[in-house]
Design a protein around this motif. Structure first.
Motif, PDB file in Angstrom:
ATOM      1  N   LYS A  49       9.038  15.410  -2.523  1.00 18.15           N
ATOM      2  CA  LYS A  49       7.819  15.016  -1.817  1.00 18.15           C
ATOM      3  C   LYS A  49       7.909  13.586  -1.319  1.00 18.15           C
ATOM      4  O   LYS A  49       8.682  12.785  -1.834  1.00 18.15           O
ATOM      5  CB  LYS A  49       6.620  15.144  -2.760  1.00 18.15           C
ATOM      6  CG  LYS A  49       6.317  16.569  -3.157  1.00 18.15           C
ATOM      7  CD  LYS A  49       5.062  16.621  -4.010  1.00 18.15           C
ATOM      8  CE  LYS A  49       4.721  18.078  -4.291  1.00 18.15           C
ATOM      9  NZ  LYS A  49       3.409  18.204  -4.903  1.00 18.15           N
ATOM     10  N   ARG A  50       7.085  13.272  -0.312  1.00 11.57           N
ATOM     11  CA  ARG A  50       6.949  11.915   0.214  1.00 11.57           C
ATOM     12  C   ARG A  50       5.473  11.600   0.338  1.00 11.57           C
ATOM     13  O   ARG A  50       4.662  12.462   0.674  1.00 11.57           O
ATOM     14  CB  ARG A  50       7.598  11.770   1.605  1.00 11.57           C
ATOM     15  CG  ARG A  50       9.078  11.838   1.612  1.00 11.57           C
ATOM     16  CD  ARG A  50       9.690  10.616   0.921  1.00 11.57           C
ATOM     17  NE  ARG A  50      11.119  10.711   0.841  1.00 11.57           N
ATOM     18  CZ  ARG A  50      11.781  11.378  -0.095  1.00 11.57           C
ATOM     19  NH1 ARG A  50      11.142  12.036  -1.027  1.00 11.57           N
ATOM     20  NH2 ARG A  50      13.087  11.388  -0.116  1.00 11.57           N
TER      21      ARG A  50
ATOM     22  N   PHE B 259       0.842  -1.195   0.000  1.00  8.31           N
ATOM     23  CA  PHE B 259       0.000   0.000   0.000  1.00  8.31           C
ATOM     24  C   PHE B 259       0.875   1.240   0.000  1.00  8.31           C
ATOM     25  O   PHE B 259       1.990   1.226   0.513  1.00  8.31           O
ATOM     26  CB  PHE B 259      -0.900   0.057   1.246  1.00  8.31           C
ATOM     27  CG  PHE B 259      -1.855  -1.084   1.354  1.00  8.31           C
ATOM     28  CD1 PHE B 259      -3.017  -1.108   0.605  1.00  8.31           C
ATOM     29  CD2 PHE B 259      -1.584  -2.140   2.208  1.00  8.31           C
ATOM     30  CE1 PHE B 259      -3.904  -2.174   0.698  1.00  8.31           C
ATOM     31  CE2 PHE B 259      -2.461  -3.209   2.312  1.00  8.31           C
ATOM     32  CZ  PHE B 259      -3.623  -3.213   1.549  1.00  8.31           C
ATOM     33  N   GLN B 260       0.332   2.298  -0.561  1.00  4.73           N
ATOM     34  CA  GLN B 260       0.960   3.616  -0.469  1.00  4.73           C
ATOM     35  C   GLN B 260      -0.143   4.651  -0.570  1.00  4.73           C
ATOM     36  O   GLN B 260      -1.109   4.468  -1.304  1.00  4.73           O
ATOM     37  CB  GLN B 260       2.010   3.826  -1.558  1.00  4.73           C
ATOM     38  CG  GLN B 260       1.476   3.715  -2.964  1.00  4.73           C
ATOM     39  CD  GLN B 260       2.581   3.760  -3.996  1.00  4.73           C
ATOM     40  OE1 GLN B 260       3.743   3.495  -3.698  1.00  4.73           O
ATOM     41  NE2 GLN B 260       2.242   4.111  -5.214  1.00  4.73           N
ATOM     42  N   SER B 261      -0.015   5.700   0.203  1.00  5.09           N
ATOM     43  CA  SER B 261      -1.040   6.741   0.183  1.00  5.09           C
ATOM     44  C   SER B 261      -0.983   7.489  -1.142  1.00  5.09           C
ATOM     45  O   SER B 261       0.080   7.610  -1.753  1.00  5.09           O
ATOM     46  CB  SER B 261      -0.852   7.713   1.348  1.00  5.09           C
ATOM     47  OG  SER B 261       0.333   8.454   1.167  1.00  5.09           O
ATOM     48  N   GLU B 262      -2.111   7.964  -1.561  1.00  4.76           N
ATOM     49  CA  GLU B 262      -2.162   8.836  -2.734  1.00  4.76           C
ATOM     50  C   GLU B 262      -1.689  10.236  -2.350  1.00  4.76           C
ATOM     51  O   GLU B 262      -1.101  10.940  -3.156  1.00  4.76           O
ATOM     52  CB  GLU B 262      -3.581   8.887  -3.306  1.00  4.76           C
ATOM     53  CG  GLU B 262      -4.043   7.559  -3.888  1.00  4.76           C
ATOM     54  CD  GLU B 262      -3.162   7.071  -5.037  1.00  4.76           C
ATOM     55  OE1 GLU B 262      -2.759   7.899  -5.886  1.00  4.76           O
ATOM     56  OE2 GLU B 262      -2.852   5.866  -5.071  1.00  4.76           O
ATOM     57  N   GLU B 263      -1.959  10.618  -1.095  1.00  8.59           N
ATOM     58  CA  GLU B 263      -1.578  11.945  -0.620  1.00  8.59           C
ATOM     59  C   GLU B 263      -0.063  12.025  -0.445  1.00  8.59           C
ATOM     60  O   GLU B 263       0.579  11.064  -0.031  1.00  8.59           O
ATOM     61  CB  GLU B 263      -2.235  12.259   0.731  1.00  8.59           C
ATOM     62  CG  GLU B 263      -3.734  12.332   0.694  1.00  8.59           C
ATOM     63  CD  GLU B 263      -4.387  10.951   0.801  1.00  8.59           C
ATOM     64  OE1 GLU B 263      -5.573  10.858   0.490  1.00  8.59           O
ATOM     65  OE2 GLU B 263      -3.717   9.983   1.165  1.00  8.59           O
ATOM     66  N   GLN B 264       0.455  13.199  -0.771  1.00  6.31           N
ATOM     67  CA  GLN B 264       1.880  13.448  -0.602  1.00  6.31           C
ATOM     68  C   GLN B 264       2.065  14.748   0.160  1.00  6.31           C
ATOM     69  O   GLN B 264       1.162  15.561   0.260  1.00  6.31           O
ATOM     70  CB  GLN B 264       2.576  13.549  -1.958  1.00  6.31           C
ATOM     71  CG  GLN B 264       2.572  12.247  -2.727  1.00  6.31           C
ATOM     72  CD  GLN B 264       3.442  12.334  -3.973  1.00  6.31           C
ATOM     73  OE1 GLN B 264       4.130  13.315  -4.213  1.00  6.31           O
ATOM     74  NE2 GLN B 264       3.421  11.279  -4.762  1.00  6.31           N
ATOM     75  N   THR B 265       3.252  14.899   0.711  1.00  2.00           N
ATOM     76  CA  THR B 265       3.588  16.127   1.401  1.00  2.00           C
ATOM     77  C   THR B 265       4.921  16.625   0.853  1.00  2.00           C
ATOM     78  O   THR B 265       5.724  15.836   0.355  1.00  2.00           O
ATOM     79  CB  THR B 265       3.645  15.915   2.923  1.00  2.00           C
ATOM     80  OG1 THR B 265       3.821  17.167   3.557  1.00  2.00           O
ATOM     81  CG2 THR B 265       4.736  14.966   3.326  1.00  2.00           C
ATOM     82  N   SER B 266       5.158  17.904   0.928  1.00  2.00           N
ATOM     83  CA  SER B 266       6.410  18.463   0.415  1.00  2.00           C
ATOM     84  C   SER B 266       7.462  18.473   1.511  1.00  2.00           C
ATOM     85  O   SER B 266       7.158  18.367   2.690  1.00  2.00           O
ATOM     86  CB  SER B 266       6.183  19.877  -0.106  1.00  2.00           C
ATOM     87  OG  SER B 266       5.919  20.746   0.970  1.00  2.00           O
ATOM     88  N   ASP B 267       8.726  18.647   1.098  1.00  2.00           N
ATOM     89  CA  ASP B 267       9.810  18.666   2.077  1.00  2.00           C
ATOM     90  C   ASP B 267       9.692  19.851   3.034  1.00  2.00           C
ATOM     91  O   ASP B 267      10.128  19.782   4.168  1.00  2.00           O
ATOM     92  CB  ASP B 267      11.182  18.649   1.395  1.00  2.00           C
ATOM     93  CG  ASP B 267      11.357  19.730   0.341  1.00  2.00           C
ATOM     94  OD1 ASP B 267      10.383  20.446   0.042  1.00  2.00           O
ATOM     95  OD2 ASP B 267      12.476  19.852  -0.182  1.00  2.00           O
ATOM     96  N   GLN B 268       9.045  20.942   2.615  1.00  2.99           N
ATOM     97  CA  GLN B 268       8.874  22.090   3.501  1.00  2.99           C
ATOM     98  C   GLN B 268       7.887  21.793   4.632  1.00  2.99           C
ATOM     99  O   GLN B 268       7.905  22.453   5.657  1.00  2.99           O
ATOM    100  CB  GLN B 268       8.366  23.321   2.720  1.00  2.99           C
ATOM    101  CG  GLN B 268       9.371  23.907   1.757  1.00  2.99           C
ATOM    102  CD  GLN B 268       9.353  23.206   0.398  1.00  2.99           C
ATOM    103  OE1 GLN B 268       8.412  22.506   0.067  1.00  2.99           O
ATOM    104  NE2 GLN B 268      10.415  23.386  -0.365  1.00  2.99           N
TER     105      GLN B 268
END
Length: 173
Positions: free
Chosen positions: A46-47, A28-37
């Motif tokens: 992003k992760r 599984f992996q989330s569709e949502e990502q977050t930026s390094d900031q």
């Protein structure tokens, strides 16, 4: 196929060799990502918010000492208990028994905090352990760091026995 051997799970779950040892498959992996900031740890780019894998380790192998920039939560699924060996950011060594025999100190899930150096081994001989691992922020191989025995012994000589067991002599190419 015998459901009580590693080959059954490797085949049925489509597991592949992992660089740290053992076998894995991203599930599984989330569709949502977050930026390094938006993250408190330095990541390049992003992760995903989380990723999850199956991880299988045989008693003839070890998960070699490595480090992630993210927290990793381990879940017991099948087989023998798994020992998770952790050297935390302060150099303190701890081991956790991942399994379901609560009376003997096992627990069904274990958290390995980000930036810890950790690996694992199967408690019993001639068997395996199947676990799940969820990483948040999500796992990327660029955030994965393996260690040699010499590197870890220079920093943590007091943990020589476990370092010699779980760290690579030379990191495979």
């Amino acid at each position: 196929m015998n459901k009580h051997n590693a080959e059954y799970y490797i085949s049925k779950l489509g597991l592949l060799p992992h660089p740290e040892g053992g076998y894995y498959k991203r599930t599984f992996q989330s569709e949502e990502q977050t930026s390094d900031q938006e993250l408190s740890v330095e990541f390049e780019g992003k992760r995903r918010l989380y990723t999850s894998i199956y991880f299988l380790l045989g008693s003839d192998d070890v998960s070699h000492f490595h480090r992630l920039k993210s927290d990793e939560l381990w879940y017991y699924h099948a087989g023998s208990p798994l020992t998770v060996h952790v050297i935390d950011e302060h150099g303190v060594y701890k081991e956790y028994k991942l399994g379901i025999d609560l009376e003997n100190g096992e627990v069904p899930q274990v958290l390995v905090p980000k930036n810890s150096i950790f690996g694992s081994s199967v408690k019993d001989e001639d068997t395996f352990s199947l676990v799940g691992c969820m990483v948040s922020p999500g796992f990327e191989f660029q955030d994965f760091e393996l260690f040699t025995q010499d590197e870890l012994l220079a920093k943590y000589p007091q943990h020589q026995d476990i370092i010699m067991k779980l760290a690579y002599d030379l990191i495979p190419v």
